[in-house]
Scaffold this motif. Structure first.
Motif, PDB file in Angstrom:
ATOM      1  N   ILE A   1      37.525 -38.927   0.703  1.00 40.29           N
ATOM      2  CA  ILE A   1      37.777 -37.468   0.314  1.00 40.29           C
ATOM      3  C   ILE A   1      38.749 -36.804   1.268  1.00 40.29           C
ATOM      4  O   ILE A   1      39.291 -35.528   0.273  1.00 40.29           O
ATOM      5  CB  ILE A   1      35.882 -37.119   0.322  1.00 40.29           C
ATOM      6  N   ARG A   2      38.523 -37.371   2.250  1.00 44.90           N
ATOM      7  CA  ARG A   2      40.226 -36.957   3.076  1.00 44.90           C
ATOM      8  C   ARG A   2      41.552 -36.963   2.401  1.00 44.90           C
ATOM      9  O   ARG A   2      42.043 -35.872   2.137  1.00 44.90           O
ATOM     10  CB  ARG A   2      39.955 -37.167   4.864  1.00 44.90           C
ATOM     11  N   GLU A   3      41.729 -38.407   2.016  1.00 40.47           N
ATOM     12  CA  GLU A   3      42.893 -38.032   1.159  1.00 40.47           C
ATOM     13  C   GLU A   3      43.634 -37.529   0.038  1.00 40.47           C
ATOM     14  O   GLU A   3      44.310 -37.097  -0.700  1.00 40.47           O
ATOM     15  CB  GLU A   3      43.008 -39.722   1.170  1.00 40.47           C
ATOM     16  N   MET A   4      42.375 -37.231  -1.233  1.00 41.03           N
ATOM     17  CA  MET A   4      42.080 -36.203  -1.570  1.00 41.03           C
ATOM     18  C   MET A   4      42.391 -34.826  -1.649  1.00 41.03           C
ATOM     19  O   MET A   4      42.853 -34.208  -2.646  1.00 41.03           O
ATOM     20  CB  MET A   4      41.038 -36.612  -2.736  1.00 41.03           C
ATOM     21  N   LEU A   5      41.243 -34.257  -0.531  1.00 36.68           N
ATOM     22  CA  LEU A   5      42.011 -33.323   0.184  1.00 36.68           C
ATOM     23  C   LEU A   5      43.263 -33.144   0.472  1.00 36.68           C
ATOM     24  O   LEU A   5      44.490 -31.941   0.049  1.00 36.68           O
ATOM     25  CB  LEU A   5      41.104 -33.017   1.084  1.00 36.68           C
ATOM     26  N   ARG A   6      44.290 -33.353   0.980  1.00 33.65           N
ATOM     27  CA  ARG A   6      44.883 -33.505   1.778  1.00 33.65           C
ATOM     28  C   ARG A   6      46.775 -33.854   0.216  1.00 33.65           C
ATOM     29  O   ARG A   6      47.213 -32.996  -0.027  1.00 33.65           O
ATOM     30  CB  ARG A   6      45.638 -35.043   2.208  1.00 33.65           C
ATOM     31  N   ASP A   7      46.141 -34.716  -1.185  1.00 34.38           N
ATOM     32  CA  ASP A   7      46.870 -34.404  -1.835  1.00 34.38           C
ATOM     33  C   ASP A   7      46.857 -33.383  -2.800  1.00 34.38           C
ATOM     34  O   ASP A   7      47.595 -33.251  -3.547  1.00 34.38           O
ATOM     35  CB  ASP A   7      46.657 -35.076  -2.697  1.00 34.38           C
ATOM     36  N   THR A   8      46.225 -32.870  -2.241  1.00 32.53           N
ATOM     37  CA  THR A   8      45.506 -31.596  -3.099  1.00 32.53           C
ATOM     38  C   THR A   8      46.307 -30.541  -2.517  1.00 32.53           C
ATOM     39  O   THR A   8      46.586 -29.264  -3.130  1.00 32.53           O
ATOM     40  CB  THR A   8      44.052 -31.447  -3.223  1.00 32.53           C
TER      41      THR A   8
ATOM     42  N   ASN B   1      19.292 -24.948  15.421  1.00 34.00           N
ATOM     43  CA  ASN B   1      19.245 -25.786  14.784  1.00 34.00           C
ATOM     44  C   ASN B   1      20.311 -26.915  14.406  1.00 34.00           C
ATOM     45  O   ASN B   1      21.383 -26.996  15.657  1.00 34.00           O
ATOM     46  CB  ASN B   1      19.791 -25.252  13.138  1.00 34.00           C
ATOM     47  N   ASP B   2      19.541 -27.995  13.661  1.00 35.25           N
ATOM     48  CA  ASP B   2      21.053 -29.650  14.112  1.00 35.25           C
ATOM     49  C   ASP B   2      21.517 -29.027  12.836  1.00 35.25           C
ATOM     50  O   ASP B   2      21.748 -28.625  11.777  1.00 35.25           O
ATOM     51  CB  ASP B   2      20.551 -30.248  13.975  1.00 35.25           C
ATOM     52  N   TYR B   3      23.299 -30.310  12.655  1.00 32.22           N
ATOM     53  CA  TYR B   3      24.199 -29.536  11.818  1.00 32.22           C
ATOM     54  C   TYR B   3      24.850 -30.020  11.790  1.00 32.22           C
ATOM     55  O   TYR B   3      25.153 -31.405  12.377  1.00 32.22           O
ATOM     56  CB  TYR B   3      25.034 -27.891  11.525  1.00 32.22           C
ATOM     57  N   TYR B   4      25.296 -30.895  10.368  1.00 36.15           N
ATOM     58  CA  TYR B   4      26.979 -31.503   9.819  1.00 36.15           C
ATOM     59  C   TYR B   4      27.771 -30.881  10.462  1.00 36.15           C
ATOM     60  O   TYR B   4      27.579 -29.425   9.909  1.00 36.15           O
ATOM     61  CB  TYR B   4      27.034 -32.190   9.553  1.00 36.15           C
ATOM     62  N   GLN B   5      28.919 -31.229  11.491  1.00 31.47           N
ATOM     63  CA  GLN B   5      30.030 -30.638  11.809  1.00 31.47           C
ATOM     64  C   GLN B   5      30.938 -30.584  11.402  1.00 31.47           C
ATOM     65  O   GLN B   5      31.438 -31.714  11.733  1.00 31.47           O
ATOM     66  CB  GLN B   5      29.989 -30.499  13.504  1.00 31.47           C
ATOM     67  N   TRP B   6      32.171 -29.489  11.328  1.00 30.32           N
ATOM     68  CA  TRP B   6      33.358 -30.641  10.454  1.00 30.32           C
ATOM     69  C   TRP B   6      34.728 -29.706  11.511  1.00 30.32           C
ATOM     70  O   TRP B   6      34.468 -28.962  11.804  1.00 30.32           O
ATOM     71  CB  TRP B   6      33.674 -30.221   9.598  1.00 30.32           C
ATOM     72  N   ALA B   7      35.835 -31.163  11.851  1.00 31.87           N
ATOM     73  CA  ALA B   7      36.967 -29.816  12.787  1.00 31.87           C
ATOM     74  C   ALA B   7      38.292 -29.845  11.408  1.00 31.87           C
ATOM     75  O   ALA B   7      38.427 -30.860  10.092  1.00 31.87           O
ATOM     76  CB  ALA B   7      36.856 -31.247  14.024  1.00 31.87           C
ATOM     77  N   VAL B   8      38.346 -28.775  11.304  1.00 31.45           N
ATOM     78  CA  VAL B   8      39.685 -28.435  10.435  1.00 31.45           C
ATOM     79  C   VAL B   8      40.882 -28.532  11.083  1.00 31.45           C
ATOM     80  O   VAL B   8      40.597 -27.645  12.390  1.00 31.45           O
ATOM     81  CB  VAL B   8      39.015 -26.844   9.267  1.00 31.45           C
TER      82      VAL B   8
ATOM     83  N   TYR C   1      28.331 -36.973   1.333  1.00 32.81           N
ATOM     84  CA  TYR C   1      28.221 -36.494  -0.120  1.00 32.81           C
ATOM     85  C   TYR C   1      28.107 -34.826   0.681  1.00 32.81           C
ATOM     86  O   TYR C   1      28.700 -33.881   0.744  1.00 32.81           O
ATOM     87  CB  TYR C   1      26.319 -35.784  -0.657  1.00 32.81           C
ATOM     88  N   ARG C   2      27.976 -34.815   1.871  1.00 32.38           N
ATOM     89  CA  ARG C   2      27.930 -33.162   2.379  1.00 32.38           C
ATOM     90  C   ARG C   2      29.477 -32.856   2.702  1.00 32.38           C
ATOM     91  O   ARG C   2      29.814 -31.985   2.952  1.00 32.38           O
ATOM     92  CB  ARG C   2      27.343 -33.207   4.166  1.00 32.38           C
ATOM     93  N   PHE C   3      30.041 -34.027   3.328  1.00 29.38           N
ATOM     94  CA  PHE C   3      31.321 -34.007   3.659  1.00 29.38           C
ATOM     95  C   PHE C   3      32.315 -33.362   2.602  1.00 29.38           C
ATOM     96  O   PHE C   3      33.240 -32.755   2.351  1.00 29.38           O
ATOM     97  CB  PHE C   3      31.933 -35.024   4.393  1.00 29.38           C
ATOM     98  N   PHE C   4      31.944 -33.836   1.566  1.00 32.43           N
ATOM     99  CA  PHE C   4      32.361 -33.887   0.028  1.00 32.43           C
ATOM    100  C   PHE C   4      32.580 -31.851   0.316  1.00 32.43           C
ATOM    101  O   PHE C   4      33.435 -31.477  -0.706  1.00 32.43           O
ATOM    102  CB  PHE C   4      31.691 -34.619  -0.707  1.00 32.43           C
ATOM    103  N   ASN C   5      30.829 -32.019  -0.504  1.00 30.45           N
ATOM    104  CA  ASN C   5      30.562 -31.070  -0.297  1.00 30.45           C
ATOM    105  C   ASN C   5      32.377 -29.359   0.552  1.00 30.45           C
ATOM    106  O   ASN C   5      32.085 -28.790  -0.092  1.00 30.45           O
ATOM    107  CB  ASN C   5      29.910 -30.166   0.155  1.00 30.45           C
ATOM    108  N   PHE C   6      31.894 -29.637   1.492  1.00 33.66           N
ATOM    109  CA  PHE C   6      32.356 -29.213   2.409  1.00 33.66           C
ATOM    110  C   PHE C   6      34.155 -29.427   2.541  1.00 33.66           C
ATOM    111  O   PHE C   6      34.667 -28.192   2.193  1.00 33.66           O
ATOM    112  CB  PHE C   6      32.657 -29.513   4.133  1.00 33.66           C
ATOM    113  N   ALA C   7      34.858 -30.652   2.229  1.00 39.34           N
ATOM    114  CA  ALA C   7      35.906 -30.432   1.320  1.00 39.34           C
ATOM    115  C   ALA C   7      36.159 -29.755   0.300  1.00 39.34           C
ATOM    116  O   ALA C   7      37.358 -28.946  -0.079  1.00 39.34           O
ATOM    117  CB  ALA C   7      36.637 -32.466   1.923  1.00 39.34           C
ATOM    118  N   PHE C   8      35.594 -30.033  -0.774  1.00 37.21           N
ATOM    119  CA  PHE C   8      35.790 -29.554  -1.964  1.00 37.21           C
ATOM    120  C   PHE C   8      36.013 -28.173  -1.907  1.00 37.21           C
ATOM    121  O   PHE C   8      36.729 -27.234  -2.273  1.00 37.21           O
ATOM    122  CB  PHE C   8      35.025 -29.724  -3.167  1.00 37.21           C
TER     123      PHE C   8
END
Length: 465
Positions: free
Chosen positions: A246-253, A301-308, A409-416
C-alpha cells in the motif's frame, strides 16, 4: 546533444515543408487529422530524445509523435486525446495504434519518454500545421481556435466554474494514476473490473460517514457500471494488500501528482517536509492480538495511529508517505527524550526535549545571544510545520468508515484518503493559478467540501476501462 538538436530542427523544417505542400492539395485529405496520420515520419527513431530507447515499448515513438501533434493542434490534454480516439477508432488505427493506450500511457510518453527538446519541436510542428492549413483555407475542426476570434471579449468563466472545470480536469488525470499504481491480488478468473474497486472506494471516501459494508448500495445507484463488488468482497480483496504494498502504491501515485504540479512551476526546488502522527477512527472491539498495533490516546480511546511525511510551508501540502505507528516508535521517542540517542540531525518539537538546551555541541554554556538564535531557529522551523496538523483534520473527510479490526485494511483506508487529499490540494493549486496567477497563500481557495461536491460527480470514467 547538438547533433540531436540538428535532427529536430530538420524534423520541424521537413514537417513544415510537407504541410505547406500537402495543404495546397488539401482536397486529397478529408481533414487535417488525415494529413497528420499520413506524415512520413515512420523512419524517424528520435533515439536521442526517447527515454525508452533502445526499447520501443508497445509502440514506436513516431506513432506517439503523431498522437502528440494531434493533441497539441487541438489544445488537448491526454484525457481529451484518449476520449477522442476512443470515439474515433478509425483515427486510432490510422495513427498506428492497434489498440487504445490508456491515459496514463499518453501522459508518461509526453512527460517522461519525450525529451523537453522533442516536446518543443512537436509544439513548433503543431503551430506550423495550423498556420499552413489556415493559409491554404483548409477547413479546420470547430474545436481548433481561430486567429480571427475577438480577443477583447472577456469570456473568463466565474470562479465556481473554474472549480468545477479544474476538479474534473485533475481528477480525470489523477484517476489513471491511481488505477495504474494501485493493484489487487486476484486470480485470473475475475469478473468485476479492478477499476470498480477504486471507483467505489473513492465514492465512499467522498461521502460523509459512509461504511464499506453499506456504501456499495449507494454507489450502485450512481455508477454506470453493471457489476460492482459487494461490501464484503470489497473489504476482502483490499484487505489482502500488505502495508508495504500500500505504501508503494501511495508513493507511486504521489510521484505522478508531483510531476503534474511541476508542470505549473510548483515543487521544483527545495521544500520543507515534516513528520507527524495522527489517529484513525476509534478502534472498536477486543484489542487482544492487536496490542502492538493499537495505541491509547489522551481521550481514553484506542486507535490505530499513522505517521505521515508531508510537504509543509507555502508549497503544495502533499502527503509523501505514511506508515503505521507501532509501540517501538514510542520506545524510540522515549529514548530521545531521555537523551539516549543522537538528536543532532533531528528536532522533536517538545519544549522538554533535550535538544532545547542552553548548552552547545561541546556541552559548554551558551551565551544569551546564541541561545536566543537557537530558539528563534526552532520557532521558524515549527512555523513551517503547522499546516500538517490542519491537514490531518481535512484528511478525515476522505476516509471510508469501518468497523474492521484488520490493520492492513484500516491502513489502506488512510493511505487512499491521502491520495484523495493530494488530488484536492492539486485542484486547489490549479484554481489559484487560473484565478490569481500564482500560489499566494496556504489557505485553500477550494475548500474540501467544494471539492467533494464537485468530485463526487466525476469520480470515475465511464466503462469500458
Amino acid at each position: 546533444m547538438e547533433g540531436a538538436d540538428d535532427h529536430l530542427d530538420r524534423f520541424v523544417a521537413d514537417v513544415t515543408t510537407i504541410v505547406q505542400s500537402q495543404c495546397e492539395r488539401w482536397e486529397s485529405y478529408a481533414d487535417i487529422e488525415t494529413l497528420i496520420c499520413h506524415l512520413p515520419i515512420d523512419h524517424l527513431t528520435f533515439a536521442a530524445h526517447d527515454a525508452s530507447a533502445p526499447y520501443t515499448e508497445p509502440y514506436p515513438i513516431a506513432i506517439h509523435v503523431r498522437a502528440a501533434l494531434l493533441t497539441e493542434i487541438n489544445g488537448w490534454d491526454e484525457t481529451a486525446l484518449h476520449d477522442h480516439l476512443r470515439t474515433h477508432p478509425s483515427l486510432r488505427q490510422n495513427l498506428g495504434f492497434e489498440s487504445l493506450p490508456n491515459q496514463s500511457t499518453f501522459w508518461r510518453t509526453w512527460n517522461e519518454r519525450f525529451s523537453e527538446a522533442l516536446r518543443d519541436a512537436i509544439q513548433e510542428c503543431a503551430d506550423a500545421i495550423v498556420k499552413g492549413a489556415r493559409a491554404c483555407k483548409v477547413s479546420l475542426p470547430d474545436r481548433i481556435g481561430s486567429d480571427e476570434a475577438d480577443e477583447s471579449e472577456d469570456d473568463t468563466p466565474p470562479e465556481h466554474q473554474f472549480v468545477a472545470e479544474k476538479t474534473d480536469e485533475v481528477w480525470q488525470q489523477a484517476k489513471p494514476f491511481v488505477t495504474d499504481a494501485f493493484a489487487l491480488k486476484r486470480g485470473q478468473n475475475w469478473q468485476i473490473h479492478e477499476n470498480a474497486f477504486w471507483e467505489q472506494h473513492t465514492y465512499m471516501g467522498m461521502c460523509e460517514d459512509m461504511y464499506a459494508r453499506s456504501g456499495p448500495a449507494s454507489f450502485s445507484l450512481d455508477t454506470s457500471r453493471g457489476n460492482i463488488p459487494t461490501g464484503s468482497t470489497h473489504r476482502y480483496q483490499i484487505g489482502k494488500l500488505s502495508v508495504a504494498e500500500i505504501r508503494e502504491m501511495l508513493r507511486d501515485t504521489t510521484r505522478m501528482l508531483i510531476a503534474r504540479a511541476r508542470q505549473n512551476g510548483e515543487l521544483d526546488g527545495l521544500v520543507f517536509t515534516a513528520i507527524d502522527v495522527t489517529k484513525g477512527f476509534p478502534f472498536t472491539g477486543d484489542i487482544e492480538d492487536h496490542e502492538d498495533d493499537i495505541l491509547g490516546y489522551k481521550d481514553g480511546n484506542d486507535y490505530y495511529q499513522w505517521a505521515v511525511l508531508k510537504i509543509v510551508g507555502m508549497d503544495v501540502p502533499l502527503v509523501l508517505d505514511a506508515i503505521q505507528r507501532e509501540e517501538d516508535i514510542e520506545e524510540r521517542k522515549q529514548k530521545a527524550q531521555d537523551g539516549d540517542v543522537d538528536t543532532s540531525e533531528t528536532v522533536v518539537f517538545e519544549t522538554n526535549h533535550p535538544y532545547v538546551t542552553a548548552r552547545d555541541a561541546g556541552d559548554q554554556q551558551m551565551d544569551g545571544k546564541e541561545f536566543v538564535h537557537m530558539i528563534e531557529r526552532l520557532i521558524r522551523w515549527c512555523r513551517h510545520r503547522w499546516g500538517i496538523e490542519n491537514g490531518f483534520k481535512k484528511q478525515r473527510h476522505f476516509m471510508v468508515r469501518t468497523t474492521s479490526t484488520e490493520r492492513d485494511y484500516r491502513f489502506f483506508n488512510f493511505a487512499f484518503a491521502c491520495v484523495l487529499y493530494n488530488v484536492w490540494r492539486l485542484v486547489d493549486l490549479l484554481v489559484k493559478l487560473a484565478i490569481d496567477g500564482e500560489n499566494q497563500s496556504y489557505k485553500p481557495r477550494v475548500d474540501a467540501n467544494q471539492f467533494l461536491t464537485v468530485a463526487k460527480q466525476c469520480y470515475g470514467l465511464d466503462p469500458p476501462d
